[in-house]
Write a protein that holds these residues in place. Structure first.
Motif, PDB file in Angstrom:
ATOM      1  N   MET A 172       0.868  -1.191   0.202  1.00  0.00           N
ATOM      2  CA  MET A 172       0.122  -0.153   0.062  1.00  0.00           C
ATOM      3  C   MET A 172       0.843   1.152  -0.086  1.00  0.00           C
ATOM      4  O   MET A 172       1.767   1.192   0.691  1.00  0.00           O
ATOM      5  CB  MET A 172      -0.996  -0.032   1.320  1.00  0.00           C
ATOM      6  CG  MET A 172      -1.926   1.177   1.106  1.00  0.00           C
ATOM      7  SD  MET A 172      -2.966   0.738   2.702  1.00  0.00           S
ATOM      8  CE  MET A 172      -2.978   2.704   3.422  1.00  0.00           C
ATOM      9  N   GLY A 173       0.480   2.141  -0.752  1.00  0.00           N
ATOM     10  CA  GLY A 173       1.199   3.283  -0.980  1.00  0.00           C
ATOM     11  C   GLY A 173       0.559   4.711  -0.741  1.00  0.00           C
ATOM     12  O   GLY A 173      -0.683   4.490  -0.904  1.00  0.00           O
ATOM     13  N   PHE A 174       0.952   5.793  -0.521  1.00  0.00           N
ATOM     14  CA  PHE A 174       0.496   6.905  -0.475  1.00  0.00           C
ATOM     15  C   PHE A 174       0.445   7.819  -1.500  1.00  0.00           C
ATOM     16  O   PHE A 174       1.643   7.904  -2.164  1.00  0.00           O
ATOM     17  CB  PHE A 174       0.896   7.735   0.888  1.00  0.00           C
ATOM     18  CG  PHE A 174       0.762   7.060   2.130  1.00  0.00           C
ATOM     19  CD1 PHE A 174      -0.526   7.203   2.882  1.00  0.00           C
ATOM     20  CD2 PHE A 174       1.685   6.323   2.806  1.00  0.00           C
ATOM     21  CE1 PHE A 174      -0.909   6.448   4.163  1.00  0.00           C
ATOM     22  CE2 PHE A 174       1.489   5.633   4.025  1.00  0.00           C
ATOM     23  CZ  PHE A 174       0.379   5.641   4.766  1.00  0.00           C
ATOM     24  N   PRO A 175      -0.581   8.469  -1.984  1.00  0.00           N
ATOM     25  CA  PRO A 175      -0.355   9.256  -3.175  1.00  0.00           C
ATOM     26  C   PRO A 175       0.654  10.543  -3.173  1.00  0.00           C
ATOM     27  O   PRO A 175       0.565  11.088  -1.908  1.00  0.00           O
ATOM     28  CB  PRO A 175      -1.933   9.637  -3.450  1.00  0.00           C
ATOM     29  CG  PRO A 175      -2.560   9.595  -2.031  1.00  0.00           C
ATOM     30  CD  PRO A 175      -2.019   8.524  -1.327  1.00  0.00           C
ATOM     31  N   PRO A 176       0.854  11.064  -4.097  1.00  0.00           N
ATOM     32  CA  PRO A 176       1.571  12.207  -3.745  1.00  0.00           C
ATOM     33  C   PRO A 176       0.861  13.519  -3.080  1.00  0.00           C
ATOM     34  O   PRO A 176      -0.336  13.315  -3.358  1.00  0.00           O
ATOM     35  CB  PRO A 176       2.240  12.831  -5.158  1.00  0.00           C
ATOM     36  CG  PRO A 176       1.841  11.393  -6.035  1.00  0.00           C
ATOM     37  CD  PRO A 176       0.969  10.793  -5.162  1.00  0.00           C
TER      38      PRO A 176
END
Length: 112
Positions: free
Chosen positions: A1-5
Motif C-alpha cells: 500500500m502506498g500513499f499518493p503524492p
C-alpha cells in the motif's frame, strides 16, 4: 500500500469538499439523469450493437429507438387533470359561419 503524492491528495480533498456543495449536487443531478438514460439505451435496448451497417442506417436506428423509448415513457404518465382548451376557429371556419353554411363537427369533439 502506498500513499499518493501530496498534490494528488490535496486535489482529492478539494474535490470531495466541493462535492458537498448544493451547486455541485444540482449539476450532478442533471448528469445522473442523462447517464441513467444512456444506460437504459445501452443495456435495455441493445444500443451497443447496431443491426445495420453504415453510419446513416445506424443513426436511423438510434432515432427510431429514441422515439420508441419516449412513447413508452409517455404512455406511463398519469392522464392530464385538466381538459385541453378548444382551438380557435380558423379563417375558413369563420367564413363558413358568416355565410351560415353548416359545417361538420370536428373529429376532435366527436368523442366527447
Amino acid at each position: 500500500m502506498g500513499f499518493p503524492p501530496r498534490e494528488l491528495r490535496d486535489l482529492q480533498l478539494r474535490v470531495r469538499t466541493e462535492q458537498q456543495t448544493p451547486e455541485w449536487k444540482t449539476r450532478y443531478a442533471v448528469r445522473s439523469g442523462v447517464e441513467g438514460t444512456v444506460n437504459e439505451f445501452a443495456h435495455g435496448h441493445g444500443m451497443r450493437r447496431c443491426r445495420y451497417r453504415g453510419q446513416g442506417k445506424a443513426h436511423i436506428q438510434h432515432i427510431l429507438t429514441a422515439i420508441a423509448v419516449n412513447i413508452e415513457r409517455l404512455s406511463g404518465l398519469p392522464p392530464a387533470e385538466e381538459t385541453p382548451t378548444p382551438r380557435r376557429p380558423t379563417a375558413f371556419q369563420n367564413y363558413l359561419d358568416e355565410r351560415e353554411i353548416r359545417r361538420l363537427k370536428s373529429w376532435r369533439t366527436l368523442g366527447s
